[in-house]
Each structure stands twice: as structure tokens, then as C-alpha cells.
Scaffold this active site. Structure first.
Site, PDB file in Angstrom:
ATOM      1  N   ARG A  15      57.166  23.933  42.448  1.00 29.48           N
ATOM      2  CA  ARG A  15      56.410  22.947  41.795  1.00 29.48           C
ATOM      3  C   ARG A  15      54.634  23.490  43.076  1.00 29.48           C
ATOM      4  O   ARG A  15      53.687  23.079  42.316  1.00 29.48           O
ATOM      5  CB  ARG A  15      56.688  22.388  41.167  1.00 29.48           C
ATOM      6  CG  ARG A  15      56.841  22.420  40.045  1.00 29.48           C
ATOM      7  CD  ARG A  15      57.329  20.900  39.498  1.00 29.48           C
ATOM      8  NE  ARG A  15      58.544  21.339  39.765  1.00 29.48           N
ATOM      9  CZ  ARG A  15      58.906  19.558  39.225  1.00 29.48           C
ATOM     10  NH1 ARG A  15      58.390  18.633  39.009  1.00 29.48           N
ATOM     11  NH2 ARG A  15      60.131  18.976  39.478  1.00 29.48           N
ATOM     12  N   ALA A 377      19.445  16.217  80.083  1.00 30.77           N
ATOM     13  CA  ALA A 377      19.902  16.401  78.991  1.00 30.77           C
ATOM     14  C   ALA A 377      19.948  18.371  79.188  1.00 30.77           C
ATOM     15  O   ALA A 377      18.572  18.706  79.647  1.00 30.77           O
ATOM     16  CB  ALA A 377      19.072  16.047  77.710  1.00 30.77           C
TER      17      ALA A 377
END
Ligand code: UD1
Ligand code: CA
Length: 454
Positions: A15, A377
Site C-alpha cells: 500500500r 559585494a
């Protein structure tokens, strides 16, 4: 008394509709059978015997590292037959706890209670009273004493009214298993050898059958399909969350927290919603984890704040650091105290010293960064030439301008400055400036291109 643990794990689990054997389906990140083996180990069982059938080699190789005895049940002829195939390896003396590989949440406490209750009777069961008992084997009692277990399909209408069920967890003397199991018959509604028939055999032998109830009902819930698996996952998670809250963890919403492993915490840890913790994770005092973070095999020291949607795998973070939002710490990321790692910054196999910062859009891989440095950055350590990986070393108090590429192997000295937009291929000396970009071109009164008229 010596205790064996027998785990039934031969069922197909049709199942589940999965190519993975049922007992390998994960609950809280660990196979169902793994939970049962773990509990058996906590009880210091002398031996753990697992009965396998369907997908046997997969099941065995998933637990190759465990000291488990494997016994094959080639054909699934019923739970009684399953235990019977263990008899050749089952000790003649002592007792056995019989567990199911698909009932993963049974607790050490409940099993200890069962062992204690069964010590003088030779057989004991874990039973549970349910509002709707249909489908289960029913516990038949007379004057309060257990007489038999009757399977739902074999039960009379009156027996089907019984609300006390067999959870499929037993403690039985090994001598009795050797005596009873060969006598089982399959003359019943399902044509199976029922393990449950040993209860009537015990009564016929003049034994008493003892029983205990689990502390919490979900301990004895079995998994047959994915709906039950998901429901049990929620119950298991709720239970873990409750224990953490009792230890003082502030979970903003326990129903939106998942722990797939082990979490060790200090005081006043706060965890926002939808956080997933995997493997072994340690969070120090006053650590705050923002919403949506995934943290695996990581240590985060006291006072560190993690902003939402950060992902950690095998990282070590010091005290009072600030991470995220949207940071990614990969294996070997080692951050000292007070480091800041901001959004869209990826750190792999890199150590970063006290108070250094990489706040925006950066990749730091195979690098060593000193203390007090600022990584601008868009800085990228170019650690890979397509074939080999190389190291980038950045000293203390260095300043890397935005959008720089540091082509490894390369060293940026203490106090050195790299101008924005540089592609650095040679070492930069301590306290020097390196700029690598073309001179800015300028043209006055520049005539912009005009649209051509058709
Ligand atoms: C069994 C009990 C029932 C109980 C229920 C609790 C019997 C006859 N009945 O019923 O009283 O209420 O569990 O969930 O025992 N297995 C094997 N080999 C086999 C058959 C089963 O290893 O030949 C394993 C299964 O994989 C499973 C466990 O035994 O882990 C229980 O089997 P299952 O078929 O689910 O038993 P039930 O019919 O539910
Ligand atoms: Ca079952």
C-alpha cells in the site's frame, strides 16, 4: 535475564506504492526500521534479530553498520511463521521482545514496562483501547484476565465490540517460543500462521498473560500507506517539539518545526517557523534561527542570529555572528566569533576570522580569511581551474573591493586593499593597494545613437 529483540520486517508494504521496501521509508529522516533498531539498542538487548523478506538485500545493506542478525522469511505465511523462522538462531533461555519494523515510535519506557510486567508471567503484550478498533486483533478477557487474541476477520459480532486491541508488541519467554511456534496452525479466516495464537497456548499451559498500555497512543501506530506515514510524522514531530519546549526552546510554532536527527540546545534558543534541523545540530545560548532555515550537522555558538532562509551543511559558527538572510554555509565553513555573512553569500571549506564581514553576493571557497577583513559585494574566490582546486588566503584587516575576482592560488596580505572590479592573479603585499582594471574612458558631449527612420 538475557533479552533478545525480534523485529518483524518481511511484509511487502504494497500500500505504500513504492519501490523502496516499507521499513526503509523515512520517518523524521530515518528509516522506520532504524527507529526500532535504535530503541532495541537503548534496551541493551543481547541480540537483535530482524526478519526480512521483500527487498531483503536493500534492507540489509541499509543497516550494514548495525550489529543485527538477519533471518529470511522467503514466503510471508503470517506473523507466527515469521517468528518461527528465527527459532534456529533464537537462544533457548531468556526472553524476546517482539516488535514490528513498521511500528517505529514504540518507546524505551513502554518496552521497559512490558519487560517488568512480563518478568513473572512468561508472556506479556502491549495493548491499547481505541474508540474504533476495527481491523485489529481484539483482546479477549475473562474476569479481567487475558484469554486470547482474536483477529478481526475471525471475530464474532460480540468480539468485534471489544475496544482493546493487540498492538503487535509482545514479550515472550524463549523457551515457550520454541515450544509453541511449531504447534501453530493456519486454520483461520486468512489461512495464516498467527503469532497471536500463542496467547491461547499460554492460557492452556496455565500461564498468566500480562499487559501494559503505551504512555502515548502514537507509539504503537503502524505505517501501511503514505497517509499513515505522514500522520505519524506529524505526531512524532509534535512529540519532539514538545520535549524541546520543555527544555526551554522557544519554538514560535511547534507545528511548523521539523527535527530529523538530534538537536542540542543552550538556554533561550528561539526558532521561527518552518525551520528544518537535520543530523546533529548544536545551538548555543540565545541563538536565534529565522524562518525557513535548513540546518544540518552544524554547530552555532551563543548569541548568533541567523536571518530567514539560510542553509547550513556541516558548518561551525562562532559566537555573536550574524548570518543571512539567504546565506549558504557549506561543508567546512568555519566562522569565528562576530563574523557577518549576508545575503546570497556562499561559504565552502573556508575559515573566516574574528569579526570579518562578507555581506552581499559573494563566493568564498577553499579560502582562509583573517580577522577584521571586509569582503566587498560580489567578491568571488576563483578556486577552480576546471580540473584542480586552489586556495585563497586573505589576511587580517584586508579590504576587498566590490566585484573582485581573486584567482587562486593567491594571497592578499594583512591590511591590503583590492580596488573594486579587480581580477587579482598575483599576490598582494601587506598594506598595499592592488587595482586591476582598465583606465576609465571618457568622451565629452557624447552623441547617443538615434533610432533610424524607415
Ligand atoms: C497483526 C496482529 C493483530 C494486531 C496488528 C497490529 C497477527 C495475526 N495479527 O495484524 O492482532 O492487531 O498486527 O498492527 O499477528 N509480517 C512478516 N511476515 C509475515 C507477516 C507479517 O514479517 O508473514 C510483519 C509485517 O511486515 C508487519 C508485522 O509483521 O511488520 C505485522 O503484520 P501485518 O500483516 O501488518 O499484521 P496485521 O494483519 O495487521
Ligand atoms: Ca498491520
Amino acid at each position: 535475564m538475557s533479552t533478545s529483540v525480534i523485529i518483524l520486517a518481511a511484509g511487502k508494504g504494497t500500500r505504500m506504492r513504492s519501490s523502496l521496501p516499507k521499513v526503509l521509508q523515512p520517518l523524521a529522516g530515518r528509516p522506520l526500521l532504524g527507529h526500532v533498531i535504535e530503541t532495541a539498542k537503548k534496551l541493551h538487548a543481547n541480540n537483535i534479530i530482524t526478519i526480512y523478506g521483500h527487498g531483503g538485500h536493500l534492507v540489509q545493506s541499509a543497516f550494514a553498520h548495525e550489529k543485527v542478525q538477519w533471518v529470511e522469511q522467503a514466503e510471508q505465511l503470517g506473523t507466527g511463521h515469521a517468528v518461527k523462522v528465527t527459532l534456529p538462531v533464537l537462544p533457548q533461555t531468556g526472553q524476546s521482545l517482539i516488535l514490528s519494523g513498521d511500528v517505529p515510535c514504540i518507546s524505551q519506557d513502554t518496552l521497559q514496562k512490558l519487560l517488568d510486567a512480563s518478568a513473572n508471567t512468561g508472556i506479556g503484550l502491549v495493548t491499547l483501547t481505541l474508540p474504533d478498533a476495527s481491523g485489529y486483533g481484539r483482546i479477549v478477557r475473562k474476569n479481567g484476565q487475558i484469554q486470547a487474541i482474536v483477529e478481526h476477520k475471525d471475530a464474532s459480532d460480540t468480539q468485534r465490540q471489544i475496544k482493546e486491541i493487540n498492538t503487535g508488541i509482545y514479550c515472550v519467554s524463549n523457551a515457550k517460543l520454541h515450544e509453541w511456534l511449531p504447534k501453530l496452525s493456519n486454520d483461520n479466516a486468512q489461512g495464516e500462521y498467527y503469532l497471536t495464537d500463542i496467547v491461547a497456548m499460554a492460557i492452556a499451559d496455565g500461564l498468566q498473560v500480562s499487559s501494559v498500555e503505551p504512555e502515548r497512543a502514537f507509539e504503537v501506530e503502524g505505517v501501511n500507506d503514505r497517509v499513515q506515514l505522514a500522520a505519524l510524522e506529524r505526531e512524532y514531530q509534535a512529540d519532539q517539539a514538545k520535549k524541546l519546549m520543555q527544555q526551554g526552546v522557544h519554538l514560535i510554532d511547534p507545528s511548523r518545526f521539523d527535527l530529523r536527527g538530534k538537536l542540542t540546545v543552550g538556554n533561550d534558543v528561539r526558532i521561527d517557523i518552518n525551520v528544518i534541523i537535520e543530523g546533529e545540530v548544536e545551538l548555543g545560548d540565545h541563538v536565534e534561527i529565522g524562518a525557513g532555515c535548513v540546518i544540518k550537522n552544524t554547530k552555532i555558538a551563543s548569541g548568533t542570529k541567523v536571518q530567514p532562509y539560510s542553509v547550513f551543511d556541516s558548518a561551525i559558527v562562532g559566537e555573536d555572528a550574524q548570518i543571512g538572510p539567504f546565506a549558504r554555509l557549506r561543508p567546512g565553513a568555519k566562522l569565528a566569533n562576530e563574523v557577518h555573512i549576508g545575503n546570497f553569500v556562499e561559504v565552502k571549506n573556508t575559515s573566516i576570522g574574528l569579526g570579518s564581514k562578507a555581506n552581499h553576493f559573494t563566493y568564498l571557497g577553499d579560502a582562509e580569511v583573517g580577522a577584521g577583513s571586509n569582503i566587498g559585494a560580489g567578491t568571488i574566490t576563483c578556486n577552480y581551474d576546471g580540473a584542480n582546486k586552489f586556495k585563497t588566503t586573505i589576511g587580517d584587516a584586508a579590504f576587498i573591493g566590490s566585484n573582485s575576482s581573486l584567482v587562486a592560488p593567491v594571497t592578499i596580505g594583512n591590511g591590503a586593499t583590492v580596488g573594486a572590479g579587480s581580477v587579482i592573479t598575483r599576490d598582494v603585499a601587506d598594506y598595499s593597494l592592488a587595482v586591476e582594471r582598465s583606465k576609465q574612458f571618457a568622451k565629452e558631449n557624447y552623441p547617443r545613437p538615434q533610432k533610424i527612420k524607415k
